[in-house]
Design a protein around this motif. Structure first.
Motif, PDB file in Angstrom:
ATOM      1  N   ARG A   1       3.508  -9.119  -7.544  1.00 46.72           N
ATOM      2  CA  ARG A   1       3.835  -9.535  -8.904  1.00 46.72           C
ATOM      3  C   ARG A   1       5.388 -10.039  -8.757  1.00 46.72           C
ATOM      4  NH1 ARG A   1       3.183  -3.299 -10.481  1.00 46.72           N
ATOM      5  NH2 ARG A   1       1.510  -3.674  -9.299  1.00 46.72           N
ATOM      6  N   PRO A   2       5.314 -10.942  -9.639  1.00 47.40           N
ATOM      7  CA  PRO A   2       6.963 -11.584  -9.746  1.00 47.40           C
ATOM      8  C   PRO A   2       7.938 -10.798 -10.194  1.00 47.40           C
ATOM      9  CG  PRO A   2       5.648 -12.388 -11.585  1.00 47.40           C
ATOM     10  CD  PRO A   2       4.815 -11.282 -10.896  1.00 47.40           C
ATOM     11  N   ARG A   3       7.998  -9.682 -10.960  1.00 46.44           N
ATOM     12  CA  ARG A   3       8.907  -8.859 -11.290  1.00 46.44           C
ATOM     13  C   ARG A   3       9.266  -7.665 -10.509  1.00 46.44           C
ATOM     14  NH1 ARG A   3       6.671  -4.202 -13.099  1.00 46.44           N
ATOM     15  NH2 ARG A   3       4.683  -4.172 -14.043  1.00 46.44           N
ATOM     16  N   ALA A   4      10.426  -7.003 -10.510  1.00 51.66           N
ATOM     17  CA  ALA A   4      10.649  -5.825  -9.843  1.00 51.66           C
ATOM     18  C   ALA A   4       9.961  -4.652 -10.489  1.00 51.66           C
ATOM     19  CB  ALA A   4      12.035  -5.484  -9.738  1.00 51.66           C
ATOM     20  N   TRP A   5       9.303  -3.816  -9.675  1.00 49.42           N
ATOM     21  CA  TRP A   5       8.509  -2.632 -10.240  1.00 49.42           C
ATOM     22  C   TRP A   5       8.990  -1.301  -9.628  1.00 49.42           C
ATOM     23  CZ3 TRP A   5       4.267  -0.917  -7.474  1.00 49.42           C
ATOM     24  CH2 TRP A   5       4.004  -1.645  -6.339  1.00 49.42           C
ATOM     25  N   ASP A   6       8.786  -0.295 -10.055  1.00 47.55           N
ATOM     26  CA  ASP A   6       8.927   0.977  -9.547  1.00 47.55           C
ATOM     27  C   ASP A   6       7.610   1.503  -8.764  1.00 47.55           C
ATOM     28  OD1 ASP A   6       9.752   4.370 -10.833  1.00 47.55           O
ATOM     29  OD2 ASP A   6       9.865   3.557  -8.766  1.00 47.55           O
ATOM     30  N   VAL A   7       7.902   1.413  -7.423  1.00 41.93           N
ATOM     31  CA  VAL A   7       6.857   1.732  -6.217  1.00 41.93           C
ATOM     32  C   VAL A   7       6.419   3.226  -6.524  1.00 41.93           C
ATOM     33  CG1 VAL A   7       7.130  -0.227  -4.818  1.00 41.93           C
ATOM     34  CG2 VAL A   7       8.331   1.878  -4.362  1.00 41.93           C
ATOM     35  N   ARG A   8       7.550   3.939  -6.892  1.00 45.23           N
ATOM     36  CA  ARG A   8       7.298   5.440  -6.888  1.00 45.23           C
ATOM     37  C   ARG A   8       6.539   5.940  -7.974  1.00 45.23           C
ATOM     38  NH1 ARG A   8      11.425   8.030  -3.614  1.00 45.23           N
ATOM     39  NH2 ARG A   8      13.001   6.659  -2.708  1.00 45.23           N
ATOM     40  N   SER A   9       6.172   5.221  -9.213  1.00 46.44           N
ATOM     41  CA  SER A   9       5.320   5.398 -10.266  1.00 46.44           C
ATOM     42  C   SER A   9       3.863   5.229  -9.965  1.00 46.44           C
ATOM     43  CB  SER A   9       6.011   4.773 -11.581  1.00 46.44           C
ATOM     44  OG  SER A   9       5.181   4.926 -12.673  1.00 46.44           O
ATOM     45  N   PRO A  10       3.120   6.217 -10.201  1.00 46.55           N
ATOM     46  CA  PRO A  10       1.660   6.005 -10.055  1.00 46.55           C
ATOM     47  C   PRO A  10       1.058   5.209 -11.024  1.00 46.55           C
ATOM     48  CG  PRO A  10       2.399   8.559 -10.023  1.00 46.55           C
ATOM     49  CD  PRO A  10       3.439   7.653 -10.317  1.00 46.55           C
TER      50      PRO A  10
ATOM     51  N   VAL B   1       0.974  -1.239  -0.018  1.00 46.37           N
ATOM     52  CA  VAL B   1      -0.087  -0.082  -0.048  1.00 46.37           C
ATOM     53  C   VAL B   1       0.851   1.123  -0.092  1.00 46.37           C
ATOM     54  CG1 VAL B   1      -1.874   1.355   1.236  1.00 46.37           C
ATOM     55  CG2 VAL B   1      -1.879  -1.453   1.297  1.00 46.37           C
ATOM     56  N   ALA B   2       0.370   2.362  -0.777  1.00 42.61           N
ATOM     57  CA  ALA B   2       1.346   3.610  -0.793  1.00 42.61           C
ATOM     58  C   ALA B   2       0.313   4.680  -0.621  1.00 42.61           C
ATOM     59  CB  ALA B   2       1.802   3.580  -2.026  1.00 42.61           C
ATOM     60  N   TRP B   3       0.801   5.820  -0.329  1.00 40.90           N
ATOM     61  CA  TRP B   3       0.330   7.107  -0.416  1.00 40.90           C
ATOM     62  C   TRP B   3       0.990   8.098  -1.274  1.00 40.90           C
ATOM     63  CZ3 TRP B   3      -3.909   8.492   2.205  1.00 40.90           C
ATOM     64  CH2 TRP B   3      -4.428   7.768   3.427  1.00 40.90           C
ATOM     65  N   PHE B   4       0.076   8.598  -2.228  1.00 39.44           N
ATOM     66  CA  PHE B   4       0.404   9.665  -3.132  1.00 39.44           C
ATOM     67  C   PHE B   4      -0.167  10.772  -2.871  1.00 39.44           C
ATOM     68  CE2 PHE B   4       2.870   7.452  -6.501  1.00 39.44           C
ATOM     69  CZ  PHE B   4       2.700   6.194  -6.202  1.00 39.44           C
ATOM     70  N   ARG B   5       0.304  11.858  -3.288  1.00 40.42           N
ATOM     71  CA  ARG B   5      -0.585  13.067  -3.164  1.00 40.42           C
ATOM     72  C   ARG B   5      -0.298  13.838  -4.508  1.00 40.42           C
ATOM     73  NH1 ARG B   5       3.973  16.323   1.086  1.00 40.42           N
ATOM     74  NH2 ARG B   5       5.624  16.872  -0.406  1.00 40.42           N
ATOM     75  N   GLN B   6      -1.246  14.901  -4.571  1.00 39.13           N
ATOM     76  CA  GLN B   6      -1.284  15.670  -5.602  1.00 39.13           C
ATOM     77  C   GLN B   6      -1.645  17.229  -5.533  1.00 39.13           C
ATOM     78  OE1 GLN B   6      -3.700  14.158  -9.064  1.00 39.13           O
ATOM     79  NE2 GLN B   6      -2.575  15.296 -10.647  1.00 39.13           N
ATOM     80  N   ALA B   7      -0.951  18.147  -5.752  1.00 37.94           N
ATOM     81  CA  ALA B   7      -1.181  19.331  -5.312  1.00 37.94           C
ATOM     82  C   ALA B   7      -1.825  20.357  -6.688  1.00 37.94           C
ATOM     83  CB  ALA B   7       0.318  20.494  -5.201  1.00 37.94           C
ATOM     84  N   PRO B   8      -2.641  21.183  -6.705  1.00 39.15           N
ATOM     85  CA  PRO B   8      -3.139  21.734  -7.786  1.00 39.15           C
ATOM     86  C   PRO B   8      -2.401  21.946  -8.906  1.00 39.15           C
ATOM     87  CG  PRO B   8      -4.144  22.714  -5.755  1.00 39.15           C
ATOM     88  CD  PRO B   8      -3.042  21.978  -5.355  1.00 39.15           C
ATOM     89  N   GLY B   9      -2.638  21.677 -10.038  1.00 41.45           N
ATOM     90  CA  GLY B   9      -1.637  21.706 -11.235  1.00 41.45           C
ATOM     91  C   GLY B   9      -0.461  21.100 -11.290  1.00 41.45           C
ATOM     92  N   LYS B  10      -0.123  20.292 -10.223  1.00 42.50           N
ATOM     93  CA  LYS B  10       0.978  19.344 -10.204  1.00 42.50           C
ATOM     94  C   LYS B  10       0.652  18.065 -10.480  1.00 42.50           C
ATOM     95  CE  LYS B  10       3.799  22.682  -7.588  1.00 42.50           C
ATOM     96  NZ  LYS B  10       4.751  22.632  -6.379  1.00 42.50           N
ATOM     97  N   ALA B  11       1.809  17.285 -10.970  1.00 38.07           N
ATOM     98  CA  ALA B  11       1.618  15.665 -11.183  1.00 38.07           C
ATOM     99  C   ALA B  11       1.410  15.066  -9.664  1.00 38.07           C
ATOM    100  CB  ALA B  11       2.836  15.152 -11.919  1.00 38.07           C
ATOM    101  N   ARG B  12       1.006  13.946  -9.801  1.00 36.39           N
ATOM    102  CA  ARG B  12       0.699  13.057  -8.601  1.00 36.39           C
ATOM    103  C   ARG B  12       2.148  12.723  -8.210  1.00 36.39           C
ATOM    104  NH1 ARG B  12      -4.389   9.314  -8.365  1.00 36.39           N
ATOM    105  NH2 ARG B  12      -5.052  11.294  -8.800  1.00 36.39           N
ATOM    106  N   GLU B  13       2.504  12.807  -6.909  1.00 34.91           N
ATOM    107  CA  GLU B  13       3.987  12.542  -6.414  1.00 34.91           C
ATOM    108  C   GLU B  13       3.903  11.599  -5.372  1.00 34.91           C
ATOM    109  OE1 GLU B  13       6.872  15.501  -4.007  1.00 34.91           O
ATOM    110  OE2 GLU B  13       4.968  15.745  -3.502  1.00 34.91           O
ATOM    111  N   PHE B  14       4.870  10.573  -5.478  1.00 35.83           N
ATOM    112  CA  PHE B  14       5.023   9.633  -4.329  1.00 35.83           C
ATOM    113  C   PHE B  14       5.557  10.082  -2.881  1.00 35.83           C
ATOM    114  CE2 PHE B  14       6.122   5.672  -2.513  1.00 35.83           C
ATOM    115  CZ  PHE B  14       7.278   5.733  -1.986  1.00 35.83           C
ATOM    116  N   VAL B  15       4.522   9.562  -1.913  1.00 42.63           N
ATOM    117  CA  VAL B  15       4.803  10.329  -0.629  1.00 42.63           C
ATOM    118  C   VAL B  15       5.474   9.046   0.163  1.00 42.63           C
ATOM    119  CG1 VAL B  15       3.809  10.714   1.701  1.00 42.63           C
ATOM    120  CG2 VAL B  15       3.005  11.663  -0.530  1.00 42.63           C
TER     121      VAL B  15
END
Length: 129
Positions: free
Chosen positions: A104-113, A36-50
């Motif tokens: 999932r069986p493969r490595a993945w980038d948890v920082r990517s939405p 489980v993860a938390w992301f955040r998104q400020a107005p006018g900005k891309a979703r950001e990994f927290v």
């Protein structure tokens, strides 16, 4: 089907604290959720990994802007993940989203939405100066 419900957002002054909660459920059983993860998104900005944590409470990782101020934790008995946010500043303002992913069986980038499968509706955090 996985459902995520965030709560705990609100208005706080700079320097203050908030604790966000993400309650999750799954029609196939919550064991299908690995992380489980938390992301955040400020107005006018891309979703950001927290931050992210495994459902069992390990494997924590934080985004650089929140390191040392935020703490993510998991209570698998309550099917809830928490985000304790301290020393808040106006740059922390935004909609905070909870996300979940199955193992999932493969490595993945948890920082990517784009890598996350399930999302909640978000909870708004406003930090006033």
């Amino acid at each position: 089907q996985v459902q995520l419900v965030e709560s705990g957002g609100g208005l706080v002054q700079a320097g203050g604290s908030l604790r966000l909660s993400c309650a999750y459920s799954a029609s196939g059983g919550t064991s299908t959720i690995d992380r489980v993860a938390w992301f955040r998104q400020a107005p006018g900005k891309a979703r950001e990994f927290v931050a992210t944590v495994t459902r069992s409470g390990g494997g924590t990782l934080y985004g650089d802007p929140v390191k040392g101020r935020f703490t993510i934790s998991s209570d698998c008995l309550k099917n809830t993940v928490y985000l304790q946010m301290n020393s808040l500043n106006p740059e922390d303002t935004g909609v905070y989203y909870c996300a979940a992913a199955a193992r999932r069986p493969r490595a993945w980038d948890v920082r990517s939405p784009q890598e996350w499968q399930y999302w909640g509706q978000g909870t708004l955090v406003i930090v006033s100066a």
